[in-house]
Design a protein around this motif. Structure first.
Motif, PDB file in Angstrom:
ATOM      1  N   ALA A  70       0.831  -1.212   0.000  1.00 23.16           N
ATOM      2  CA  ALA A  70       0.000   0.000   0.000  1.00 23.16           C
ATOM      3  C   ALA A  70       0.862   1.256   0.000  1.00 23.16           C
ATOM      4  CB  ALA A  70      -0.936  -0.017   1.205  1.00 23.16           C
ATOM      5  N   ARG A  71       1.942   1.241   0.788  1.00 24.82           N
ATOM      6  CA  ARG A  71       2.820   2.412   0.861  1.00 24.82           C
ATOM      7  C   ARG A  71       3.482   2.699  -0.479  1.00 24.82           C
ATOM      8  NH1 ARG A  71       7.939   2.621   0.963  1.00 24.82           N
ATOM      9  NH2 ARG A  71       8.255   0.451   1.610  1.00 24.82           N
ATOM     10  N   GLU A  72       4.039   1.665  -1.102  1.00 22.28           N
ATOM     11  CA  GLU A  72       4.726   1.875  -2.374  1.00 22.28           C
ATOM     12  C   GLU A  72       3.760   2.350  -3.460  1.00 22.28           C
ATOM     13  OE1 GLU A  72       7.765   1.835  -3.474  1.00 22.28           O
ATOM     14  OE2 GLU A  72       8.799   1.246  -1.633  1.00 22.28           O
ATOM     15  N   THR A  73       2.549   1.846  -3.443  1.00 26.71           N
ATOM     16  CA  THR A  73       1.568   2.295  -4.426  1.00 26.71           C
ATOM     17  C   THR A  73       1.275   3.777  -4.256  1.00 26.71           C
ATOM     18  OG1 THR A  73       0.574   0.090  -4.498  1.00 26.71           O
ATOM     19  CG2 THR A  73      -0.756   1.908  -5.356  1.00 26.71           C
ATOM     20  N   LEU A  74       1.114   4.202  -3.000  1.00 22.07           N
ATOM     21  CA  LEU A  74       0.889   5.626  -2.742  1.00 22.07           C
ATOM     22  C   LEU A  74       2.084   6.459  -3.164  1.00 22.07           C
ATOM     23  CD1 LEU A  74      -0.691   7.984  -1.496  1.00 22.07           C
ATOM     24  CD2 LEU A  74       0.289   7.354   0.727  1.00 22.07           C
ATOM     25  N   GLU A  75       3.279   5.996  -2.818  1.00 22.09           N
ATOM     26  CA  GLU A  75       4.476   6.776  -3.132  1.00 22.09           C
ATOM     27  C   GLU A  75       4.717   6.877  -4.630  1.00 22.09           C
ATOM     28  OE1 GLU A  75       7.684   5.060  -0.967  1.00 22.09           O
ATOM     29  OE2 GLU A  75       6.997   5.817   0.980  1.00 22.09           O
ATOM     30  N   GLU A  76       4.397   5.825  -5.379  1.00 22.11           N
ATOM     31  CA  GLU A  76       4.677   5.834  -6.816  1.00 22.11           C
ATOM     32  C   GLU A  76       3.568   6.466  -7.646  1.00 22.11           C
ATOM     33  OE1 GLU A  76       5.814   2.019  -8.299  1.00 22.11           O
ATOM     34  OE2 GLU A  76       7.822   2.178  -7.438  1.00 22.11           O
ATOM     35  N   THR A  77       2.331   6.343  -7.186  1.00 22.54           N
ATOM     36  CA  THR A  77       1.197   6.793  -8.016  1.00 22.54           C
ATOM     37  C   THR A  77       0.389   7.925  -7.402  1.00 22.54           C
ATOM     38  OG1 THR A  77      -0.425   5.267  -7.044  1.00 22.54           O
ATOM     39  CG2 THR A  77       0.968   4.414  -8.827  1.00 22.54           C
ATOM     40  N   GLY A  78       0.605   8.191  -6.105  1.00 20.12           N
ATOM     41  CA  GLY A  78      -0.217   9.188  -5.437  1.00 20.12           C
ATOM     42  C   GLY A  78      -1.608   8.685  -5.111  1.00 20.12           C
ATOM     43  N   LEU A  79      -1.847   7.380  -5.232  1.00 17.10           N
ATOM     44  CA  LEU A  79      -3.166   6.798  -4.999  1.00 17.10           C
ATOM     45  C   LEU A  79      -3.178   6.012  -3.683  1.00 17.10           C
ATOM     46  CD1 LEU A  79      -3.889   5.423  -8.594  1.00 17.10           C
ATOM     47  CD2 LEU A  79      -4.722   7.560  -7.589  1.00 17.10           C
ATOM     48  N   VAL A  80      -4.187   6.266  -2.877  1.00 14.70           N
ATOM     49  CA  VAL A  80      -4.415   5.479  -1.669  1.00 14.70           C
ATOM     50  C   VAL A  80      -5.237   4.263  -2.065  1.00 14.70           C
ATOM     51  CG1 VAL A  80      -5.475   5.423   0.627  1.00 14.70           C
ATOM     52  CG2 VAL A  80      -4.382   7.519  -0.203  1.00 14.70           C
ATOM     53  N   VAL A  81      -4.767   3.078  -1.692  1.00 11.28           N
ATOM     54  CA  VAL A  81      -5.473   1.860  -2.078  1.00 11.28           C
ATOM     55  C   VAL A  81      -5.836   1.026  -0.855  1.00 11.28           C
ATOM     56  CG1 VAL A  81      -4.416   1.715  -4.361  1.00 11.28           C
ATOM     57  CG2 VAL A  81      -3.325   0.554  -2.421  1.00 11.28           C
ATOM     58  N   ARG A  82      -6.867   0.212  -1.026  1.00  9.86           N
ATOM     59  CA  ARG A  82      -7.260  -0.788  -0.037  1.00  9.86           C
ATOM     60  C   ARG A  82      -6.959  -2.147  -0.628  1.00  9.86           C
ATOM     61  NH1 ARG A  82     -13.364  -0.958   0.764  1.00  9.86           N
ATOM     62  NH2 ARG A  82     -13.362  -2.807  -0.548  1.00  9.86           N
ATOM     63  N   LEU A  83      -6.128  -2.921   0.062  1.00  8.99           N
ATOM     64  CA  LEU A  83      -5.741  -4.222  -0.470  1.00  8.99           C
ATOM     65  C   LEU A  83      -6.927  -5.169  -0.503  1.00  8.99           C
ATOM     66  CD1 LEU A  83      -2.261  -4.913   1.175  1.00  8.99           C
ATOM     67  CD2 LEU A  83      -2.814  -3.608  -0.883  1.00  8.99           C
ATOM     68  N   GLY A  84      -6.973  -5.969  -1.564  1.00 10.35           N
ATOM     69  CA  GLY A  84      -7.962  -7.025  -1.698  1.00 10.35           C
ATOM     70  C   GLY A  84      -7.286  -8.374  -1.648  1.00 10.35           C
ATOM     71  N   VAL A  85      -7.710  -9.285  -2.500  1.00 11.69           N
ATOM     72  CA  VAL A  85      -7.171 -10.644  -2.446  1.00 11.69           C
ATOM     73  C   VAL A  85      -5.704 -10.665  -2.873  1.00 11.69           C
ATOM     74  CG1 VAL A  85      -9.381 -11.795  -2.791  1.00 11.69           C
ATOM     75  CG2 VAL A  85      -8.028 -11.120  -4.785  1.00 11.69           C
ATOM     76  N   PRO A  86      -4.914 -11.533  -2.254  1.00 11.25           N
ATOM     77  CA  PRO A  86      -3.523 -11.701  -2.680  1.00 11.25           C
ATOM     78  C   PRO A  86      -3.469 -12.296  -4.084  1.00 11.25           C
ATOM     79  CG  PRO A  86      -3.900 -12.698  -0.520  1.00 11.25           C
ATOM     80  CD  PRO A  86      -5.237 -12.393  -1.105  1.00 11.25           C
ATOM     81  N   LEU A  87      -2.423 -11.928  -4.806  1.00 11.57           N
ATOM     82  CA  LEU A  87      -2.181 -12.443  -6.149  1.00 11.57           C
ATOM     83  C   LEU A  87      -0.839 -13.184  -6.148  1.00 11.57           C
ATOM     84  CD1 LEU A  87      -3.255  -9.260  -8.135  1.00 11.57           C
ATOM     85  CD2 LEU A  87      -4.597 -11.355  -7.797  1.00 11.57           C
ATOM     86  N   PRO A  88      -0.546 -13.947  -7.185  1.00 14.50           N
ATOM     87  CA  PRO A  88       0.726 -14.694  -7.198  1.00 14.50           C
ATOM     88  C   PRO A  88       1.932 -13.774  -7.041  1.00 14.50           C
ATOM     89  CG  PRO A  88      -0.731 -15.469  -8.937  1.00 14.50           C
ATOM     90  CD  PRO A  88      -1.377 -14.244  -8.375  1.00 14.50           C
ATOM     91  N   SER A  89       2.903 -14.234  -6.296  1.00  9.85           N
ATOM     92  CA  SER A  89       4.137 -13.469  -6.143  1.00  9.85           C
ATOM     93  C   SER A  89       5.043 -13.722  -7.348  1.00  9.85           C
ATOM     94  CB  SER A  89       4.859 -13.858  -4.851  1.00  9.85           C
ATOM     95  OG  SER A  89       5.169 -15.238  -4.856  1.00  9.85           O
ATOM     96  N   ALA A  90       6.095 -12.927  -7.448  1.00  3.03           N
ATOM     97  CA  ALA A  90       7.060 -13.071  -8.544  1.00  3.03           C
ATOM     98  C   ALA A  90       8.458 -13.134  -7.960  1.00  3.03           C
ATOM     99  CB  ALA A  90       6.945 -11.900  -9.516  1.00  3.03           C
ATOM    100  N   GLU A  91       9.297 -13.951  -8.555  1.00  2.00           N
ATOM    101  CA  GLU A  91      10.703 -14.039  -8.164  1.00  2.00           C
ATOM    102  C   GLU A  91      11.562 -13.974  -9.424  1.00  2.00           C
ATOM    103  OE1 GLU A  91      11.668 -17.387  -5.808  1.00  2.00           O
ATOM    104  OE2 GLU A  91      10.359 -16.852  -4.131  1.00  2.00           O
ATOM    105  N   TYR A  92      12.597 -13.145  -9.363  1.00  2.84           N
ATOM    106  CA  TYR A  92      13.471 -13.033 -10.533  1.00  2.84           C
ATOM    107  C   TYR A  92      14.849 -12.538 -10.098  1.00  2.84           C
ATOM    108  CZ  TYR A  92      11.449  -8.311 -10.172  1.00  2.84           C
ATOM    109  OH  TYR A  92      10.996  -7.090  -9.719  1.00  2.84           O
ATOM    110  N   PRO A  93      15.877 -12.861 -10.862  1.00  5.45           N
ATOM    111  CA  PRO A  93      17.245 -12.493 -10.475  1.00  5.45           C
ATOM    112  C   PRO A  93      17.522 -11.010 -10.713  1.00  5.45           C
ATOM    113  CG  PRO A  93      17.253 -13.632 -12.591  1.00  5.45           C
ATOM    114  CD  PRO A  93      15.847 -13.692 -12.081  1.00  5.45           C
ATOM    115  N   VAL A  94      18.232 -10.413  -9.767  1.00  2.00           N
ATOM    116  CA  VAL A  94      18.671  -9.023  -9.876  1.00  2.00           C
ATOM    117  C   VAL A  94      20.067  -8.933  -9.276  1.00  2.00           C
ATOM    118  CG1 VAL A  94      16.344  -8.037  -9.772  1.00  2.00           C
ATOM    119  CG2 VAL A  94      17.634  -8.439  -7.653  1.00  2.00           C
TER     120      VAL A  94
END
Length: 316
Positions: free
Chosen positions: A51-75
């Motif tokens: 929720a915090r990152e969404t606000l910081e990146e988009t300026g939008l306050v959101v309410r979380l709903g159902v979880p979605l699949p996570s992602a893993e990738y090399p960095v």
């Protein structure tokens, strides 16, 4: 061994002119389209970071709903060494905000799901989109959260000579209450109901104060009230199910298994989520929720038609 970099993000969604739309973000540094996301702060739970990152990146306050699949990738990590980025995602609904862009984002685009599928630059991001579409088609996307909270750590009974209902939180418990507050904020809770015991009220009061909400205290949710008349606690939960508002209910270890059992009876039939939701509810009821733990049920419908489609357990 490669280090793990935990991160979290959301797929904000809406229905516009009868079609499902999602919000993509564009990062000029990489010239790519993806989901709003970012790394966890130290000690931060993924749901709070999402929720915090969404606000910081988009300026939008959101309410979380159902979880979605996570992602893993090399960095590469900060030292240039190999790492794995692990990103937790949630569906999310916009509840406020200015929409002003911040933090390396120069555009937010609301597009239909087909356009999103084509515009996303990474194949891994399409997995969350497909899961969101499946949830929408199953009638499990437009959910509301009901958070059951076990009170945070309190002064031990053996060190408290006064009325047990007045037993306060200890230092650890107060720290847990702040974590509880952050978690409830991520799910946009608007109604707070609590046992009248001091340790329960103190667990959810920081959140209520931060949002200008009233803690509605109920003797029926206390250990003493439940022991005298268990039906009273059941009635309190039924009232929240009737209202269908984003809500939190704080109570005690001996009370919560009965409420968890009620919710287990309302788990929806969808195999993809239903079995896992039922397992989490039954595990929480049989082994007891930890002090300060938050269990979030995602429900659709209200009253007799309310059914649980997913469950999350959040340790504090």
């Amino acid at each position: 061994m490669a280090s793990v970099i935990p991160a979290a993000g959301t797929l904000p969604w809406r229905r516009r002119d009868g079609r499902l739309e999602v919000a993509l973000v564009h990062r000029p540094k990489y010239d790519d389209w993806s989901w709003a996301k970012g790394k966890l702060d130290r000690g931060e739970h993924p749901c709070v970071a999402a929720a915090r990152e969404t606000l910081e990146e988009t300026g939008l306050v959101v309410r979380l709903g159902v979880p979605l699949p996570s992602a893993e990738y090399p960095v590469l990590d900060s030292t240039g060494g190999p790492a794995t980025k692990q990103v937790h995602y949630w569906a999310a609904r916009v509840t406020g905000g200015t929409g002003e862009l911040e933090h390396e984002i120069d555009e937010v685009a609301w597009v239909d799901v087909r356009t999103a599928h084509d515009r996303l630059d990474y194949a891994r991001d399409r997995e969350q989109l497909l899961a969101l579409v499946r949830a929408e088609r199953a009638g499990e996307l437009r959910t509301w959260p009901l958070a059951l909270v076990r009170h945070a750590k309190a002064t031990p009974r053996g060190k408290w000579a006064a009325d047990d209902r007045l037993r306060p939180l200890d230092a650890v418990g107060h720290a847990q209450s702040r974590t509880v507050s952050a978690a409830l904020g991520a799910y946009g809770v608007t109604r707070v109901v609590s046992s009248s015991s001091v340790r329960c009220v103190a667990t959810v009061e920081p959140y209520a104060v931060s949002r200008g909400l009233r803690v509605r205290t109920r003797d029926a949710l206390s250990e003493e009230g439940f022991a005298a008349a268990p039906a009273g606690a059941v009635t309190q939960l039924e009232r929240l199910l009737d209202k269908g508002d984003p809500a939190a209910l704080c109570s005690h270890g001996p009370v919560l298994p009965t409420l968890l059992g009620m919710l287990a009876d309302r788990v929806g039939p969808t195999p993809e989520r239903g079995r896992a939701a039922l397992d989490r509810l039954e595990a929480a009821a049989s082994s007891a929720m930890g002090k300060g733990e938050v269990l979030v049920c995602h429900l659709v419908g209200r009253g007799p038609d309310a059914r649980v489609v997913d469950v999350e357990r959040i340790d504090t």
